[in-house]
Design an enzyme around this catalytic site. Structure first.
Site, PDB file in Angstrom:
ATOM      1  N   TYR A 100       0.841  -1.205   0.000  1.00 40.21           N
ATOM      2  CA  TYR A 100       0.000   0.000   0.000  1.00 40.21           C
ATOM      3  C   TYR A 100       0.875   1.254   0.000  1.00 40.21           C
ATOM      4  CZ  TYR A 100      -3.985   3.005   1.079  1.00 40.21           C
ATOM      5  OH  TYR A 100      -4.965   3.964   1.026  1.00 40.21           O
ATOM      6  N   HIS A 130       1.292   4.036  -3.109  1.00 32.92           N
ATOM      7  CA  HIS A 130       0.977   5.438  -2.825  1.00 32.92           C
ATOM      8  C   HIS A 130       2.196   6.350  -2.914  1.00 32.92           C
ATOM      9  CE1 HIS A 130      -2.939   3.917  -1.738  1.00 32.92           C
ATOM     10  NE2 HIS A 130      -3.353   5.166  -1.875  1.00 32.92           N
ATOM     11  N   TYR A 133      -5.207  16.633   0.240  1.00 35.09           N
ATOM     12  CA  TYR A 133      -5.587  15.237   0.467  1.00 35.09           C
ATOM     13  C   TYR A 133      -4.437  14.467   1.089  1.00 35.09           C
ATOM     14  CZ  TYR A 133      -7.416  10.603  -0.935  1.00 35.09           C
ATOM     15  OH  TYR A 133      -7.880   9.310  -0.948  1.00 35.09           O
ATOM     16  N   TRP A 184      -7.512   1.647 -10.226  1.00 35.89           N
ATOM     17  CA  TRP A 184      -6.775   1.946  -8.997  1.00 35.89           C
ATOM     18  C   TRP A 184      -7.565   1.457  -7.775  1.00 35.89           C
ATOM     19  CZ3 TRP A 184      -2.056   3.704  -7.539  1.00 35.89           C
ATOM     20  CH2 TRP A 184      -1.918   4.177  -6.233  1.00 35.89           C
ATOM     21  N   TRP A 185      -8.856   1.777  -7.757  1.00 34.13           N
ATOM     22  CA  TRP A 185      -9.702   1.349  -6.645  1.00 34.13           C
ATOM     23  C   TRP A 185      -9.735  -0.171  -6.524  1.00 34.13           C
ATOM     24  CZ3 TRP A 185     -14.563   4.828  -7.726  1.00 34.13           C
ATOM     25  CH2 TRP A 185     -14.287   6.135  -7.320  1.00 34.13           C
TER      26      TRP A 185
END
Length: 152
Positions: free
Chosen positions: A55, A59, A78, A116-117
């Site tokens: 993860y 990112h 964000y 991506w999701w």
């Protein structure tokens, strides 16, 4: 990832147009467009422990198409934080547009964002009962949390 329409839902196109129109200034003063001060949003989801390194890796190099769509959909400031003890991911952002539900639908329509999701959902466990994935029309994948204090 994190998208779900909330309180900005239900705004009609005329309401949206009104909010985006030029404001009327008092006589003798120039009129100026109203700037949306933004709405702060915070959300949580659980990161599966076996995917922490992956993860963080993905990112560290978010796909440019995803970053661009986030900007186009009026998302600013964000951040995603991780609590290693509980496994919770905490996301916060500022929405500065005038049609949250519409912008989140535009986000959902982007094939690279959906890809991506699909990838990142596999790293996570939703904390929302009945949620199945980020791009579904069901319950949101990320759980929105209430802001109880803010010091600007």
């Amino acid at each position: 990832m994190l998208w779900s329409p909330t309180s900005a839902e239900g705004a009609s196109s005329s309401e949206t147009a009104r909010r985006e129109s030029v404001s009327v200034a008092p006589a003798g003063e120039p009129s100026a467009r109203q700037r949306n001060p933004g709405r702060r949003v915070a959300q949580i989801v659980k990161l599966k422990p076996e995917f922490v390194a992956k993860y963080k890796e993905v990112h560290a190099a978010v796909w440019p198409e995803v970053l661009q769509q986030i900007r186009v959909c009026n998302i600013q400031d964000y951040s995603i934080f991780h609590d290693k003890d509980s496994g919770v991911l905490f996301a916060t952002f500022k929405y500065v547009g005038y049609d949250y539900a519409g912008d989140m639908e535009r986000m959902r329509e982007n094939p690279k964002v959906r890809e991506w999701w699909a990838m990142t959902d596999g790293f996570q466990e939703s904390l929302v009962p009945g949620a199945t994935k980020s791009e579904s029309d069901g319950p949101p994948w990320w759980k929105e949390v209430e802001e109880v204090f803010y010091l600007p």
